[in-house]
Design a protein around this motif. Structure first.
Motif, PDB file in Angstrom:
ATOM      1  N   LYS A 116       0.750  -1.326   0.029  1.00  0.00           N
ATOM      2  CA  LYS A 116      -0.058   0.163   0.157  1.00  0.00           C
ATOM      3  C   LYS A 116       0.807   1.113   0.050  1.00  0.00           C
ATOM      4  O   LYS A 116       1.856   1.335   0.458  1.00  0.00           O
ATOM      5  CB  LYS A 116      -0.894   0.100   1.258  1.00  0.00           C
ATOM      6  N   ILE A 117       0.378   2.339  -0.753  1.00  0.00           N
ATOM      7  CA  ILE A 117       1.237   3.587  -0.861  1.00  0.00           C
ATOM      8  C   ILE A 117       0.023   4.629  -0.836  1.00  0.00           C
ATOM      9  O   ILE A 117      -0.414   4.635  -1.426  1.00  0.00           O
ATOM     10  CB  ILE A 117       2.088   3.617  -1.993  1.00  0.00           C
ATOM     11  N   LEU A 118       0.587   5.607   0.320  1.00  0.00           N
ATOM     12  CA  LEU A 118      -0.293   7.002   0.153  1.00  0.00           C
ATOM     13  C   LEU A 118       0.837   8.036  -0.167  1.00  0.00           C
ATOM     14  O   LEU A 118       1.802   8.116   0.663  1.00  0.00           O
ATOM     15  CB  LEU A 118      -0.827   7.185   1.429  1.00  0.00           C
ATOM     16  N   ASP A 119       0.575   8.807  -1.227  1.00  0.00           N
ATOM     17  CA  ASP A 119       1.611   9.669  -1.370  1.00  0.00           C
ATOM     18  C   ASP A 119       0.973  11.138  -1.674  1.00  0.00           C
ATOM     19  O   ASP A 119       0.034  11.450  -2.478  1.00  0.00           O
ATOM     20  CB  ASP A 119       2.298   9.599  -3.092  1.00  0.00           C
ATOM     21  N   VAL A 120       1.413  12.222  -0.789  1.00  0.00           N
ATOM     22  CA  VAL A 120       0.742  13.473  -0.961  1.00  0.00           C
ATOM     23  C   VAL A 120       1.802  14.483  -1.195  1.00  0.00           C
ATOM     24  O   VAL A 120       2.915  14.507  -0.515  1.00  0.00           O
ATOM     25  CB  VAL A 120       0.310  13.796   0.517  1.00  0.00           C
ATOM     26  N   TYR A 180      -3.276   7.252  -3.806  1.00  0.00           N
ATOM     27  CA  TYR A 180      -3.322   6.106  -2.946  1.00  0.00           C
ATOM     28  C   TYR A 180      -3.307   4.702  -3.911  1.00  0.00           C
ATOM     29  O   TYR A 180      -4.274   4.638  -4.667  1.00  0.00           O
ATOM     30  CB  TYR A 180      -4.478   6.405  -1.923  1.00  0.00           C
ATOM     31  N   THR A 181      -2.431   3.772  -3.339  1.00  0.00           N
ATOM     32  CA  THR A 181      -2.737   2.426  -4.021  1.00  0.00           C
ATOM     33  C   THR A 181      -2.790   1.347  -3.046  1.00  0.00           C
ATOM     34  O   THR A 181      -2.003   1.511  -1.899  1.00  0.00           O
ATOM     35  CB  THR A 181      -1.259   2.539  -4.826  1.00  0.00           C
ATOM     36  N   GLN A 182      -3.400   0.366  -3.504  1.00  0.00           N
ATOM     37  CA  GLN A 182      -3.419  -0.735  -2.337  1.00  0.00           C
ATOM     38  C   GLN A 182      -4.085  -2.125  -3.033  1.00  0.00           C
ATOM     39  O   GLN A 182      -4.766  -1.827  -4.137  1.00  0.00           O
ATOM     40  CB  GLN A 182      -4.631  -0.527  -1.075  1.00  0.00           C
ATOM     41  N   PRO A 183      -3.982  -3.153  -2.646  1.00  0.00           N
ATOM     42  CA  PRO A 183      -4.495  -4.401  -3.080  1.00  0.00           C
ATOM     43  C   PRO A 183      -6.108  -4.289  -2.907  1.00  0.00           C
ATOM     44  O   PRO A 183      -6.658  -3.768  -1.924  1.00  0.00           O
ATOM     45  CB  PRO A 183      -4.201  -5.503  -2.177  1.00  0.00           C
ATOM     46  N   PHE A 184      -6.789  -4.802  -3.825  1.00  0.00           N
ATOM     47  CA  PHE A 184      -8.354  -4.614  -3.807  1.00  0.00           C
ATOM     48  C   PHE A 184      -8.791  -5.822  -3.074  1.00  0.00           C
ATOM     49  O   PHE A 184      -9.120  -7.129  -3.626  1.00  0.00           O
ATOM     50  CB  PHE A 184      -8.676  -4.585  -5.301  1.00  0.00           C
ATOM     51  N   TRP A 185      -9.019  -5.857  -1.737  1.00  0.00           N
ATOM     52  CA  TRP A 185      -9.239  -6.696  -0.945  1.00  0.00           C
ATOM     53  C   TRP A 185      -8.726  -7.990  -0.963  1.00  0.00           C
ATOM     54  O   TRP A 185      -7.527  -8.034  -1.198  1.00  0.00           O
ATOM     55  CB  TRP A 185     -10.914  -6.672  -1.045  1.00  0.00           C
ATOM     56  N   GLY A 213      -7.286 -10.142  -5.447  1.00  0.00           N
ATOM     57  CA  GLY A 213      -5.986 -10.306  -6.078  1.00  0.00           C
ATOM     58  C   GLY A 213      -5.474  -9.140  -7.097  1.00  0.00           C
ATOM     59  O   GLY A 213      -4.638  -9.186  -7.747  1.00  0.00           O
ATOM     60  N   GLY A 214      -6.535  -8.118  -7.061  1.00  0.00           N
ATOM     61  CA  GLY A 214      -6.324  -7.127  -8.061  1.00  0.00           C
ATOM     62  C   GLY A 214      -5.479  -5.963  -7.131  1.00  0.00           C
ATOM     63  O   GLY A 214      -5.176  -5.903  -5.896  1.00  0.00           O
ATOM     64  N   ASN A 215      -5.526  -4.818  -7.988  1.00  0.00           N
ATOM     65  CA  ASN A 215      -4.669  -3.706  -7.363  1.00  0.00           C
ATOM     66  C   ASN A 215      -5.309  -2.532  -7.702  1.00  0.00           C
ATOM     67  O   ASN A 215      -5.852  -2.395  -8.850  1.00  0.00           O
ATOM     68  CB  ASN A 215      -3.119  -3.389  -7.686  1.00  0.00           C
ATOM     69  N   PHE A 216      -5.986  -1.370  -6.705  1.00  0.00           N
ATOM     70  CA  PHE A 216      -6.659  -0.373  -7.060  1.00  0.00           C
ATOM     71  C   PHE A 216      -5.851   0.898  -6.611  1.00  0.00           C
ATOM     72  O   PHE A 216      -5.080   0.818  -5.488  1.00  0.00           O
ATOM     73  CB  PHE A 216      -7.931  -0.682  -6.134  1.00  0.00           C
ATOM     74  N   GLU A 217      -5.962   1.876  -7.382  1.00  0.00           N
ATOM     75  CA  GLU A 217      -5.380   3.127  -7.072  1.00  0.00           C
ATOM     76  C   GLU A 217      -6.415   4.304  -7.266  1.00  0.00           C
ATOM     77  O   GLU A 217      -7.051   4.160  -8.319  1.00  0.00           O
ATOM     78  CB  GLU A 217      -4.101   3.435  -7.793  1.00  0.00           C
ATOM     79  N   ILE A 218      -6.510   5.329  -6.663  1.00  0.00           N
ATOM     80  CA  ILE A 218      -7.015   6.484  -6.709  1.00  0.00           C
ATOM     81  C   ILE A 218      -6.590   7.643  -6.324  1.00  0.00           C
ATOM     82  O   ILE A 218      -5.466   7.563  -5.598  1.00  0.00           O
ATOM     83  CB  ILE A 218      -8.240   6.240  -5.951  1.00  0.00           C
ATOM     84  N   GLY A 219      -6.667   8.679  -6.892  1.00  0.00           N
ATOM     85  CA  GLY A 219      -6.261  10.147  -6.613  1.00  0.00           C
ATOM     86  C   GLY A 219      -6.634  11.112  -7.204  1.00  0.00           C
ATOM     87  O   GLY A 219      -7.744  11.108  -8.078  1.00  0.00           O
TER      88      GLY A 219
END
Length: 729
Positions: free
Chosen positions: A300-304, A352-357, A360-366
């Motif tokens: 997981k990554i949070l970048d501000v 923000y990036t993290q695995p999707f619960w 097995g996927g990966n979700f990012e939003i920003g």
């Protein structure tokens, strides 16, 4: 500075060569240990991924004595035209540095990248199918710099002397301090560059059946100090904060001379000789405060990021024009142009990036918010202004808001997918204080993208991407204030410019992880390109006068572009000899574009080849000598401009490394067999405009690099998806 650097470089080069015999008699065991650290690269020079081509240069001999601008020229898929516009696969790009969008463009970007030594480069990513994380512009070039990972103080000193038509020097000091959780990087550079460019133009106007031949030569000198500081502190193994400060300055001066001859129906009409002197000062101050939270176990990554950029440019150009007219006889005119640009940018960006619960996927939003306030005061002075506007102040303000989301997942261990959506909304206003013209507009765009990659086996894979993009006019391209050029004509912007949307489909086949064949289709039905129009002014005696004006204009019409590219990266002789070879074929259907814009004589269908190769040999004769060579054949067909002949670039370098003392010296030969040129014809409704330029990028350079401390570096903190797959960032 010139008188200081040259003798120092000569003295240090002499000391380096004197050191050679001592270094090469080290024991075989010690030599092998040094080789395993210094020469064995972990990655191929060029990696071809689904959405990007990665040029891994961290361990390449191509870095020695070069700047980031020089290496960018030699990057696969990248070309740079005579106006210093950077393109990828023939299309305009946006440049990022360490995933931060640069505020520079054109010649300002060139001068800034010249202050970053290539020794700092980790890799250059040419992202032809960017995810929704990137701002909507088309292709992206991301320049990734090294991050030092070892304790203590380390760095390098670089001195370079380059002989083109004129002589240029460059010096750089790079310091890095790392202690436990704290890292401080400081880079200081100074360049004293002199460039020479010759131009020849032939302008044909249909209406009056006239031809104008112009020959000009410009000599420009740029003295550019710069300094940048990056402070990074790891609060713990997950949280990092930091501050980036950048300052760049360029003191410029140039002189040019132009001669023009105009005939109407083959009969002499007028001729002129124009001399121009210009002095300018460019300043840029950028700040960025960032916070990063990175959970490596959970990926997981949070970048501000919060930042500001200030760009100021003051310029004073003075033109003296001696004319001889068949009707009016001889006359002399003088015009001066004063410009004092100030641009302010403020932004906040969150990713923000993290695995999707448990899917097995990966979700990012920003998202990102940009606020821009640009002011360009222009003033004309002199005795022959006539009806030209004496002064005005141009204002451009905008607010750009964007949000995005990407979802990536692999199915059946064979099918990699990524789907993304980005929404951008811009609200902008333009005005002139004196002329009173203004424009206010706003619009929003949904920009989807899709990526699919299927691996048939370890040896074969096929990928497909789709992107919708939008390219917006640069703020200065809106400024309608009319000013003289150094070729005797005039130029201005256009307040009526519209953005350029486009659709791209990209397919790539990978074979044996060494051979790649890709095909791309791009479609657009509106764009803005360079246009030449005729204008009327009144001279100082109150008499009417015709002038030619260059400006950007909107062009409607469908354009279909097809592109096929083959690339391979091979290593031979126990990984010492590396060959990267690329060959591309372009086909452009301009028939509807030409018909709707009434472009007489323009080619409806354009096809041409492009090719490039990078060759490198490491540790020649086991004497720590590295060889590299680069050759590129390129064409630059842009909208209503068609290349008349291909351009050939080449670069040869030899580098001698002294591992024990961490010294190296490099000799480069640039375009010694053929001087670079640009020859293209622009088609408009009123006529054709052929321009040929001879560049100053040729000659030889010698450089010295002295390193100290452990040069170990680490990768950027990216998720596994970003590193290996479709690439989020």
């Amino acid at each position: 500075m010139k008188n200081i650097i040259a003798p120092i470089a000569l003295l240090m080069g002499t000391l380096v060569f004197a050191q050679a015999e001592k270094d090469t008699v080290e024991s075989k065991v010690k030599e092998k240990e040094i080789e395993t650290v210094t020469f064995v690269a972990k990655k191929p020079t060029v990696e071809s991924k689904v959405d990007r081509t990665v040029f891994n240069v961290a361990n390449s001999s191509i870095l020695a004595g070069n700047t980031t601008w020089d290496v960018l020229r030699m990057t696969p898929l990248v070309s740079i035209d005579n106006n210093d516009a950077i393109k990828a696969e023939g299309e305009t790009v946006t440049v990022y540095i360490n995933d931060r969008k640069t505020v520079f463009t054109g010649k300002e970007l060139k001068e800034y990248l010249k202050t970053i030594p290539a020794d700092n480069l980790m890799k250059i990513e040419v992202i032809t199918s960017p995810s929704s994380r990137y701002e909507a512009t088309g292709s992206v070039i991301n320049i990734v710099l090294k991050k030092r990972d070892d304790e203590g103080l380390k760095g390098s000193v670089t001195l370079n002397n380059r002989q083109n038509t004129k002589n240029s020097q460059y010096a750089n000091l790079n310091l890095n301090y790392h202690k436990k959780n704290f890292t401080q990087t400081l880079i200081g550079s100074y360049g004293d560059n002199t460039n020479v460019q010759s131009n020849s133009s032939l302008y044909t106007l249909y209406k009056e059946n006239s031809t104008t031949q112009i020959n000009s030569k410009t000599i420009g000198r740029y003295r550019s100090p710069s300094v940048s500081s990056t402070s990074e502190f790891e609060l713990n193994n997950k949280n990092t904060i930091g501050v980036i400060l950048e300052y760049y300055q360029s003191n410029s001066s140039s002189t040019s001379e132009a001669d023009g001859l105009k005939n109407i129906n083959g009969i002499f009409d007028n001729s002129y000789n124009q001399n121009q002197n210009s002095n300018g000062l460019n300043r840029n101050l950028g700040t960025n405060v960032f916070y990063k939270w990175y959970d490596k176990e959970k990926n997981k990554i949070l970048d501000v990021n919060l930042g500001t950029n200030y760009y100021g440019q003051s310029d004073d150009s003075y033109y003296i024009k001696d004319m001889l007219s068949a009707k009016e006889g001889a006359s002399t005119k003088d015009i001066g142009v004063l410009t004092d640009t100030e641009n302010r940018n403020y932004y906040i960006k969150v990713d923000y990036t993290q695995p999707f619960w448990k899917s097995g996927g990966n979700f990012e939003i920003g998202g990102k918010m940009d606020f821009n306030n640009n002011v360009i005061p222009n003033s004309l002075y002199g005795n022959n202004l006539g009806s030209l506007s004496k002064n005005d102040v141009f204002h451009y303000e905008d607010q750009i808001g964007s949000i995005y989301a990407n979802y990536s997942k692999t199915f059946f261990k064979k099918l990699e997918t990524r789907i993304g959506l980005r929404y951008e909304y811009i609200d902008y206003q333009i005005r002139q204080d004196v002329a009173g013209t203004s424009r206010k507009d706003s619009y929003g765009k949904l920009l989807p993208n899709i990526l699919l990659k299927y691996s048939f086996s370890d040896k074969y894979d096929l990928s497909l991407t789709y992107n919708k993009n939008i390219w917006r006019p640069w703020y200065a391209e809106f400024n309608p204030f009319l000013i003289p050029n150094n070729d005797g004509f005039y130029s201005r912007g256009n307040m009526d410019l519209e953005p350029n949307p486009s659709d791209r489909v990209y397919m790539k086949l990978g074979i044996l992880k060494k051979y790649f064949i890709s095909a791309r289709y791009m479609f657009t039905d509106q764009d803005y390109w360079t246009d030449y129009v005729q204008g009327d002014i009144t001279n100082s005696q109150g008499e009417p006068q015709k002038i030619t004006i260059t400006q950007p204009s909107n062009f409607a019409g469908k354009v279909h572009k097809y592109y096929v590219y083959a690339n391979t990266n091979q290593t031979f002789l126990k990984n010492k000899f590396t060959v990267n070879l690329g060959l591309g074929w372009y086909y452009i259907d301009n028939s509807d574009f030409n018909q709707k814009n009434k472009l007489e004589g323009a080619n409806n269908y354009i096809s041409y080849l492009s090719a490039s190769t990078n060759l490198s040999y490491t540790n020649l004769f086991n004497k720590n000598i590295n060889l590299s060579a680069w050759v590129e054949v390129s064409n630059q067909n842009n909208g209503n401009s068609t290349t008349n002949k291909a351009n050939v670039f080449h670069n040869i370098s030899v580098t001698k490394i002294f591992p024990k003392t961490q010294m190296e010296v490099s000799l480069q030969l640039m375009n010694i067999f053929q001087r670079p040129n640009y020859d293209a014809t622009t088609y408009t409704q009123g006529g054709t405009f052929r321009n040929a330029s001879r560049w100053d990028w040729y000659g030889a350079s010698i450089s010295f690099v002295k390193r100290f401390g452990n040069q170990k570096v680490k990768e950027n903190t990216k998720t596994d998806v970003e590193k290996n797959g479709g690439g989020g960032k």
